[in-house]
Scaffold this active site. Structure first.
Site, PDB file in Angstrom:
ATOM      1  N   SER A  73       0.834  -1.243   0.108  1.00 51.27           N
ATOM      2  CA  SER A  73       0.034   0.087   0.102  1.00 51.27           C
ATOM      3  C   SER A  73       0.715   1.087  -0.021  1.00 51.27           C
ATOM      4  O   SER A  73       0.247   2.300  -0.175  1.00 51.27           O
ATOM      5  CB  SER A  73      -0.988   0.064   1.513  1.00 51.27           C
ATOM      6  N   LYS A  76       0.211   3.401  -2.964  1.00 52.24           N
ATOM      7  CA  LYS A  76      -0.910   4.281  -2.816  1.00 52.24           C
ATOM      8  C   LYS A  76      -0.482   5.828  -2.952  1.00 52.24           C
ATOM      9  O   LYS A  76      -1.295   6.624  -3.555  1.00 52.24           O
ATOM     10  CB  LYS A  76      -1.928   3.926  -1.795  1.00 52.24           C
ATOM     11  N   TYR A 200      -4.192  -2.327  -9.998  1.00 50.45           N
ATOM     12  CA  TYR A 200      -4.090  -2.320  -8.634  1.00 50.45           C
ATOM     13  C   TYR A 200      -3.141  -3.373  -7.889  1.00 50.45           C
ATOM     14  O   TYR A 200      -2.175  -2.755  -7.202  1.00 50.45           O
ATOM     15  CB  TYR A 200      -5.506  -2.187  -7.910  1.00 50.45           C
ATOM     16  N   TYR A 252      -4.505   3.420   7.951  1.00 54.75           N
ATOM     17  CA  TYR A 252      -5.737   2.929   8.320  1.00 54.75           C
ATOM     18  C   TYR A 252      -6.255   3.197   9.662  1.00 54.75           C
ATOM     19  O   TYR A 252      -6.325   4.320  10.096  1.00 54.75           O
ATOM     20  CB  TYR A 252      -5.777   1.421   8.041  1.00 54.75           C
ATOM     21  N   VAL A 270       1.288  -3.760   3.743  1.00 57.80           N
ATOM     22  CA  VAL A 270       1.291  -5.092   4.594  1.00 57.80           C
ATOM     23  C   VAL A 270       2.437  -5.885   4.165  1.00 57.80           C
ATOM     24  O   VAL A 270       2.748  -6.889   4.766  1.00 57.80           O
ATOM     25  CB  VAL A 270      -0.059  -5.831   4.350  1.00 57.80           C
TER      26      VAL A 270
HETATM   27  N1  GLU Z   1      -2.172  -5.061  -1.841  1.00 55.45           N
HETATM   28  C1  GLU Z   1      -2.699  -5.072  -0.574  1.00 55.45           C
HETATM   29  C2  GLU Z   1      -4.181  -5.307  -0.516  1.00 55.45           C
HETATM   30  O1  GLU Z   1      -4.886  -4.909  -1.343  1.00 55.45           O
HETATM   31  C3  GLU Z   1      -2.351  -3.923   0.153  1.00 55.45           C
HETATM   32  C4  GLU Z   1      -2.927  -3.686   1.706  1.00 55.45           C
HETATM   33  C5  GLU Z   1      -1.780  -3.177   2.342  1.00 55.45           C
HETATM   34  O2  GLU Z   1      -0.693  -3.051   1.947  1.00 55.45           O
HETATM   35  O3  GLU Z   1      -2.050  -2.359   3.356  1.00 55.45           O
HETATM   36  O4  GLU Z   1      -4.927  -5.911   0.351  1.00 55.45           O
END
Ligand code: GLU
Length: 318
Positions: A73, A76, A200, A252, A270
């Site tokens: 993420s 992002k 994505y 988050y 993650v």
């Molecule tokens: N590729 C992971 C997902 O979509 C990203 C989540 C993350 O890194 O927090 O679940």
């Protein structure tokens, strides 16, 4: 800054991150791996890297800072930067700017809010951002654009996507498929769900080292301009706003706790990485794969907490 002051600052940063790494050695390995993406469950949990890229172009590192890992993420942040460059403030008609207070892949809130994701850093928001990046492109072109963008930010042509991670996520991405389908039903996704998700998943599967990540994030510490390449990536105002979103939404439902403990804009993934920004000073990247209950690196967060305390780098005061 004169050369000797710059080098003594570099010495102080290097000593700090080496000491933090040593101090946390016994904690490394704690937390759980992101086994919902099977490929990420294969990563060695004892890895631990720290890199600091300063606005005067130095990179200081400790531990496994040159080993590529799955940024997940953290991508992002780069996707948001690209999407804002394409559609500007029109993006905010499709994605909000408020902390979610729910898990990164939560669907509850999305139903409540009629397919409009709370922010660009939860999965639903990033899927909408990705949909923006797909406009006028085939998925391969959109993925290529993302890779080229990150390479140009880090000034490093070796950065690439790990296809096995992208495949692994695609094969198990039922939650993301649910989020995307739900948003599609509300008309907040233009492209077919499979195409948007494909881009994505590939963005999340970018593999970068801490040193590469810190370099790539440096424009956010330097008013939107990369000190490495001289490239004006975004305006000062946009850099400030991306930093604001990282502070309020980058972890988050652990974002408040991250601001409390670390006091910097940051974005976790993650894969166990975190990119944090010290405005006007440096970008920091840490990597330790064990995650806390919110999906944020456990030791990585602790490392950032100690670094900001010891260097006086919190944006809320020294
Ligand atoms: N590729 C992971 C997902 O979509 C990203 C989540 C993350 O890194 O927090 O679940």
């Amino acid at each position: 800054m004169c050369a000797s002051a710059a080098s003594s600052e570099s010495d102080a940063i290097l000593q700090c991150i080496q000491a933090v790494r040593a101090d946390l050695a016994l904690l490394v390995g704690q937390g759980s791996l992101a086994d919902y993406i099977p490929e990420l469950a294969k990563v060695d949990p004892s890895k631990f890297g720290i890199a600091v890229a300063t606005v005067d172009g130095r990179v200081l590192s400790a531990g496994d800072a040159d080993e590529p890992f799955s940024v997940q993420s953290i991508s992002k942040v780069f996707a948001l930067t690209l999407a804002l460059g394409k559609v500007g403030d029109a993006l905010w008609k499709r994605v909000g700017r408020e902390p979610s207070g729910t898990a990164f892949n939560s669907i509850v809130q999305l139903e409540h809010e009629r397919g409009l994701p709370r922010n660009p850093f939860i999965n639903a928001g990033a899927i909408v951002v990705t949909d923006v990046l797909l406009a006028g492109h085939q998925p391969k072109e959109a993925i290529g654009e993302m890779v080229r963008f990150v390479r140009s930010l880090a000034d490093d042509e070796t950065i690439a996507i790990d296809p096995s991670v992208a495949e692994s996520e695609k094969a198990h991405g039922f939650r993301n498929a649910a989020l995307a389908s739900f948003m599609k039903s509300w008309g907040n996704l233009v492209h077919p769900v499979e195409l948007t998700l494909g881009v994505y998943f590939h963005s999340c599967a970018l593999a970068m080292s801490c040193a590469q990540l810190a370099r790539a994030g440096l424009f956010l510490a330097n008013g939107g301009r990369s000190p490495l390449t001289g490239l004006n990536v975004v305006s000062r105002a946009r850099a400030r706003r991306i930093n604001a979103l990282m502070l309020t939404c980058g972890h988050y439902d652990g974002s408040g706790d991250f601001a409390f403990r670390v006091g910097l804009p940051g974005k976790s993934g993650v894969g166990g990485g975190i990119l944090a920004i010290v405005p006007g000073v440096a970008a920091i990247a840490v990597w330790s794969p064990g995650l806390d209950v919110h999906g944020n690196s456990l030791v990585g967060t602790r490392a950032l907490e100690l670094i900001t305390q010891r260097m006086g780098w919190s944006i809320f005061g020294p």
